[in-house]
Write an enzyme that holds these catalytic residues in place. Structure first.
Site, PDB file in Angstrom:
ATOM      1  N   GLU A 137      -9.965  46.947 -25.202  1.00 63.09           N
ATOM      2  CA  GLU A 137     -11.173  47.103 -24.384  1.00 63.09           C
ATOM      3  C   GLU A 137     -11.073  48.380 -23.544  1.00 63.09           C
ATOM      4  O   GLU A 137     -12.057  49.127 -23.405  1.00 63.09           O
ATOM      5  CB  GLU A 137     -11.328  45.879 -23.473  1.00 63.09           C
ATOM      6  N   THR A 176     -15.666  41.864 -28.497  1.00 57.77           N
ATOM      7  CA  THR A 176     -15.177  43.015 -29.266  1.00 57.77           C
ATOM      8  C   THR A 176     -13.669  43.208 -29.175  1.00 57.77           C
ATOM      9  O   THR A 176     -13.021  43.569 -30.158  1.00 57.77           O
ATOM     10  CB  THR A 176     -15.882  44.294 -28.772  1.00 57.77           C
ATOM     11  N   CYS A 177     -13.102  42.937 -28.009  1.00 53.70           N
ATOM     12  CA  CYS A 177     -11.676  43.208 -27.827  1.00 53.70           C
ATOM     13  C   CYS A 177     -10.795  42.279 -28.655  1.00 53.70           C
ATOM     14  O   CYS A 177      -9.627  42.578 -28.902  1.00 53.70           O
ATOM     15  CB  CYS A 177     -11.305  43.069 -26.363  1.00 53.70           C
ATOM     16  N   TYR A 178     -11.347  41.147 -29.065  1.00 57.81           N
ATOM     17  CA  TYR A 178     -10.551  40.163 -29.798  1.00 57.81           C
ATOM     18  C   TYR A 178     -11.081  39.906 -31.211  1.00 57.81           C
ATOM     19  O   TYR A 178     -10.615  38.994 -31.884  1.00 57.81           O
ATOM     20  CB  TYR A 178     -10.515  38.836 -29.012  1.00 57.81           C
TER      21      TYR A 178
END
EC number: 2.3.2.26
Length: 1050
Positions: A749, A1017-1019
């Site tokens: 992120e 989004t980060c995962y």
């Protein structure tokens, strides 16, 4: 037959003066009723070979050189040779040789210098004896000097014997005179067309016109630009391009005939025997100008005179010493220029048909000369036969060739007489590099005569065709012999220092042999060939590189695949090698040959760089372990034997690794350096504890504390306070006020948010090119350099921490990072319109470039709404672009865009990037691979995306909503699928390890159907409500994608 010159014994049928001189042509009445095939002249004796194979001699017989006991005042048959069918004869000063149709060689006469080759130095041998040492050879051609002899065998082996006072045997300084034939190894591998001996000098001529001379050089008779004797064959370079096809030697001079009918002479000229209108010696080959208007087809040298035959006029020209009438001009004066031999000569019978006196004219068939005598075989009007053309090589006289005809003959012989003698004869030829080197010459427009370090002069297509025919079952016996010959003789005996480029064609021929591609023969054929190539000395090795540069891409590709296959074969079977050193030797040879090919390909680009990749290596070798061994070796350290058994490190040959393997290496390097940094920190922490200063303990991680509302400023501050070593530590990001533990998602992120902020157009750091959707450094920017430095560090950290980021830079950026200069193709990618315009400028066919394009050496750039003109070169506004300088203009234009205009900003960026990611491993990457590692690639495999997906909550692969999702997704067009990737992962490209490495997660939510899907989004996590129908799911997912503008973060 006509003759003239000096006849000391005054043979019957010839009218001589008191001194035994015949100054003009006379008919040899003593042999007029017999059909003569060949005449050889010695110092004072002559040998006549008849068409039926009988041999007659006459002249002086003091050393037994006539081969019989009778007086020499008339030709007498040599009875000892009556049972032999002789096909060729030669004479020295006082000895003679005769060659039989079975390739056996007989000698007689003077032998005190070993010139008879009988392993004795008897003063004289009156009866012809077989030269036993050559009995295992099929001799095709012989030549005699005064006291030495030369012989060429069918398999290309070349033998010399006799006196070696001036090095005329070509064996080197340490060899004295030889009483038996000795192999001249310094010419091995060269397909020889002719051997010729002078008084005490020697020559060899290759099939492609290369001339080699050695021996006595007191008058420059070797044509080597000096008067120094040579003990070994030396290439007469001045004749290389002349297409020499025949050589004749006098006692101290030499004449050569070219394919075009030209004549060159050099050496002693004291009697005018060079024909240059002077009595001077010549140390360099010089063309006989007086003969330039005529096409000469035959030449012959006597002791001090020279003859040349011109068939178009039927005339024989003579020049040189005439004291004994040997010129046939009717007088005994020396002649410095070519002069016609006296007599009635006609070109052919058609020229005589209308003449009443046609019966007194002679039509020349062949000329012979030696000592002070000359003979001419000729025919009359009524039984005309065409003249022999020395420019047309007789295959029966030179190195045997391997072609359809010889294969057919061998096949028949082997089927009829499959005995040791037959097999040995076949194997001798098949084991000869010289025979192979002469077998596939490029004869189209005489291309093979141009053979050089850059041109092999070989027709590889005909090589391929022959080998393909041999793979037919009907040729199985021949194929077996070829295989045995290659394995046991040919390849093991290849020289590391070939004598000439013509001896190197074998290295192009052998890879065409289909059995080299068979893994059964990798160890006995393919690897030994690689070893032979790698043994080559520096210069021949460069020649082979040049030739590989000239071959067609298909041939080059086959060679690359051949040794890739060998590497794989060895890796798969490494455990079967009982002796590890053998495995190491074999695989090192295969890899080094691939490396040699790779370096050639870098220059000529026969194939794409990824043709050298061996993707299977990742499954056969532990890349991390191999890299560690390589790393330790580079550092001058040794790994423990228990860790690593083999000494070969594949990382030494990075061109065989695909992008995934290289990425693994880079990550291994990153982990290694992180570990070094962590260990350094831990060691310092222990020290601090021991000294009671725990507050100064260092973290084993690179920890960045940032605020979301001041991300760029905080990142600049945090990175500026950390050392270069700290940047090598594993990255952990902490957002102030948030308690999330960074297990990778927070770091991703951070990268996404920071780069989005830094690339924001409001800062003016980068120019956005709308027609390519790409960014490039702005040439007018007012932010500080450390911002670009920060972007460089960020990109480096992303790679270092295995995070894919969404950067829209052209390939040119990655080229520059790898020290590869961008070109016009890169401008076409960044700015298609500009690139096309420049290409049109280069491609414009007309002469009016100035009027059509109206350009000068400047470039227009917009700066805050104002168009500015920048000079590409000093005074560029006054230099008009024209046809002659347009390439220079394009190069300067491209250089301005990618180098000059952005130098400051790019330098700051690259220093930041290389601070984190610089090093040897990065240099292993191709620009496209580096881009794929940073921003991913587009090798989509949507089925794999589904197969590797993970499900949470109520979902599983068989859940109805999940099934509806995948049905809907697979129906999306490509652009929409890519948009989904961008929505879910922050990038529409996939990691270099492929789709499987994304491993998206789909989890159920309690939200109703009216809610849209949400991406974390980060995962790579998708919150997917339980939609009841495919239509609703498609509509909601499409709406979520359409509304996506940035990062949808949890």
């Amino acid at each position: 037959m006509l003759c003239w010159g000096y006849w000391s014994l005054g043979q019957p049928g010839i009218s001589t003066n008191l001194q035994g001189i015949v100054a003009e042509p006379q008919v040899c009445g003593f042999i007029s009723d017999r059909s003569v095939k060949e005449v050889a002249c010695g110092g004072n004796h002559s040998v006549f070979l008849l068409e039926d194979g009988e041999v007659y001699t006459c002249g002086l017989n003091t050393k037994g050189q006539l081969g019989h006991e009778r007086e020499g005042n008339k030709p007498e048959q040599i009875g000892a040779l009556a049972d032999q069918h002789i096909i060729h004869v030669a004479c020295g000063e006082s000895h003679s040789l005769a060659l039989s149709d079975r390739g056996q060689l007989f000698s007689w006469g003077a032998g005190s210098d070993g010139q008879l080759g009988l392993m004795t130095t008897e003063d004289s041998v009156a009866v012809p004896r077989l030269i036993q040492k050559l009995n295992q050879q099929t001799i095709l051609q012989v030549s005699c000097g005064n006291w030495h002899c030369l012989a060429l065998a069918a398999d290309g082996q070349f033998f010399t014997w006799g006196k070696n006072s001036h090095g005329q045997l070509g064996l080197g300084k340490e060899f004295p005179s030889q009483a038996s034939p000795q192999r001249v190894r310094s010419l091995e591998g060269i397909p020889l067309a002719q051997v010729a001996a002078g008084g005490a000098h020697s020559f060899a001529l290759s099939l492609s016109g290369a001339v080699f001379g050695w021996g006595m050089n007191n008058a420059g008779q070797l044509g080597l630009s000096d008067e120094k004797d040579r003990e070994s064959p030396c290439h007469v370079k001045l004749l290389r391009t002349q297409k020499v096809v025949y050589i004749s030697c006098g006692e101290e001079h030499t004449a050569v005939l070219t394919k075009s009918g030209g004549v060159f002479t050099f050496g002693a000229g004291s009697c005018g025997q060079l024909g240059h209108d002077s009595m001077n010696d010549e140390v360099n080959p010089r063309r006989v100008l007086e003969l330039m208007g005529s096409e000469v087809t035959q030449i012959a040298c006597g002791r001090q005179h020279t003859l040349a035959f011109v068939p178009s006029s039927g005339l024989i020209y003579a020049f040189g010493c005439g004291a004994r009438g040997q010129l046939g001009t009717g007088h005994t004066c020396n002649v410095k220029c070519p002069s016609p031999v006296k007599g009635y000569w006609a070109a052919h019978s058609g020229q005589l048909s209308a003449r009443a006196d046609r019966f007194k004219y002679h039509i020349v068939k062949q000329i012979f000369s030696g000592g002070d005598q000359t003979f001419v075989l000729c025919s009359k009007y009524e039984n005309y036969s065409p003249a022999v053309d020395f420019r047309t090589m007789n295959q029966a006289h030179y190195t045997s060739l391997i072609n359809d005809e010889t294969i057919a003959v061998w096949r028949q012989k082997l089927s009829e007489h499959n005995n040791a003698n037959t097999i040995n004869g076949v194997v001798q030829i098949l084991s000869s590099a010289a025979c192979w080197n002469g077998s596939f010459l490029e004869k189209k427009i005489d291309e093979h005569f141009k053979t050089s370090p850059k041109i092999p002069g070989i027709d590889l297509n005909s090589t391929r065709v022959l080998f393909e025919k041999l793979m037919n079952s009907q040729h199985s016996m021949i194929l077996e012999q070829i295989l045995n010959s290659f394995e046991s003789c040919l390849i093991p005996q290849l020289s590391s220092s070939p004598p000439d480029v013509e001896a190197m064609r074998i290295y192009l021929i052998l890879p065409e042999f289909p059995l080299l591609q068979d893994s059964k023969y990798y160890i006995t054929l393919t690897i030994p060939l690689a070893m032979a190539i790698l043994r080559l000395d520096t210069n021949p090795s460069k020649v082979l590189d040049n030739w590989w540069s000239q071959v067609c891409p298909k041939y080059f590709m086959k060679l690359v695949n051949l040794y890739k296959g060998a590497v794989l074969y060895l890796l798969r079977g490494r455990k079967t090698f009982l002796i590890p050193v053998l495995f190491n030797n074999y695989i090192t040879a295969a890899l080094k040959l691939l490396e040699k090919l790779y370096k050639v390909n870098l220059k000529v680009k026969h194939v794409e760089y990824d043709t050298f990749y061996i993707p299977e290596i990742s499954n056969l070798v532990d890349i991390q372990e191999d890299y560690l061994m390589w790393f330790l070796h580079q550092a001058g350290m040794k790994a423990r034997p228990s860790i690593i058994q083999d000494t070969v490190t594949l990382c030494s040959y990075p061109f065989i690794f695909d992008a995934q393997a290289k990425t693994k290496m880079l990550q291994t390097d990153a982990e290694l350096q992180m570990q070094v940094a962590v260990n350094g920190a831990n060691l310092q922490n222990v020290f601090m504890l021991l000294t009671l200063e725990p507050l100064l303990a260092r973290s084993p991680f690179l920890v960045l504390h940032v605020r979301r509302n001041n991300l760029v400023g905080d990142a600049l501050r945090e990175l500026s306070i950390h050392s270069d070593i700290d940047l090598k530590k594993p990255l952990k990001v902490i957002f102030d006020g948030e308690e999330a533990v960074d297990a990778g998602g927070v770091t991703k992120e951070f990268f996404l948010l920071l780069l989005k902020e830094l690339l924001n157009p409001i800062y003016g750091m980068f120019t956005y090119y709308q027609d390519s959707n790409l960014l490039w450094f702005s040439d007018t920017c007012f932010v500080e350099h450390n911002w670009f430095h920060l972007i460089g560090i960020t990109c480096g950290l992303a790679i270092y921490n295995s995070t894919v980021v969404d950067l829209h830079f052209p390939l040119a950026l990655y080229k520059k990072l790898l020290n590869v200069k961008p070109g016009l193709e890169d401008l076409k990618e960044l700015s298609p319109t500009e690139g096309r315009s420049l290409q049109e400028l280069l491609d414009y066919p007309g002469e009016d470039v100035e009027e059509t394009f109206c350009l000068n050496f400047t470039i227009c750039r917009e700066s805050y709404g104002v168009i500015e003109q920048k000079k590409l070169i000093p005074g560029g506004d006054n230099v008009t672009v024209c046809k002659d300088n347009r390439q220079e203009f394009v190069d300067a234009y491209v250089n301005y865009v990618f180098q000059i205009s952005v130098h400051e900003w790019y330098t700051a960026f690259s220093s930041g990037f290389l601070k984190v990611c610089g090093g040897k491993v990065l240099e292993l990457f191709q620009p496209s691979e580096l881009r794929a590692m940073m921003v991913g690639n587009s090798n989509y495999n949507w089925e794999e995306l589904e197969e590797t997906a993970i499900y949470k909550g109520d979902y599983s692969a068989t859940h109805p909503t999940v099934k509806l999702f995948w049905e809907t997704f697979h129906e999306f067009p490509l652009e929409k699928k890519k948009k989904f990737l961008l929505f879910l992962t922050g990038s529409d490209r996939i990691p270099i390890y492929g789709m499987a490495s994304l491993q998206i997660v789909i989890q159920s939510t309690a939200s109703g159907e009216e809610y849209l899907p949400v991406a974390h989004t980060c995962y790579n996590l998708l919150d997917l409500p339980k939609y009841s129908s495919k239509e609703i799911l498609s509509a909601r997912l499409t709406q979520a994608l359409d509304n996506y503008e940035g990062f949808s973060l949890a």
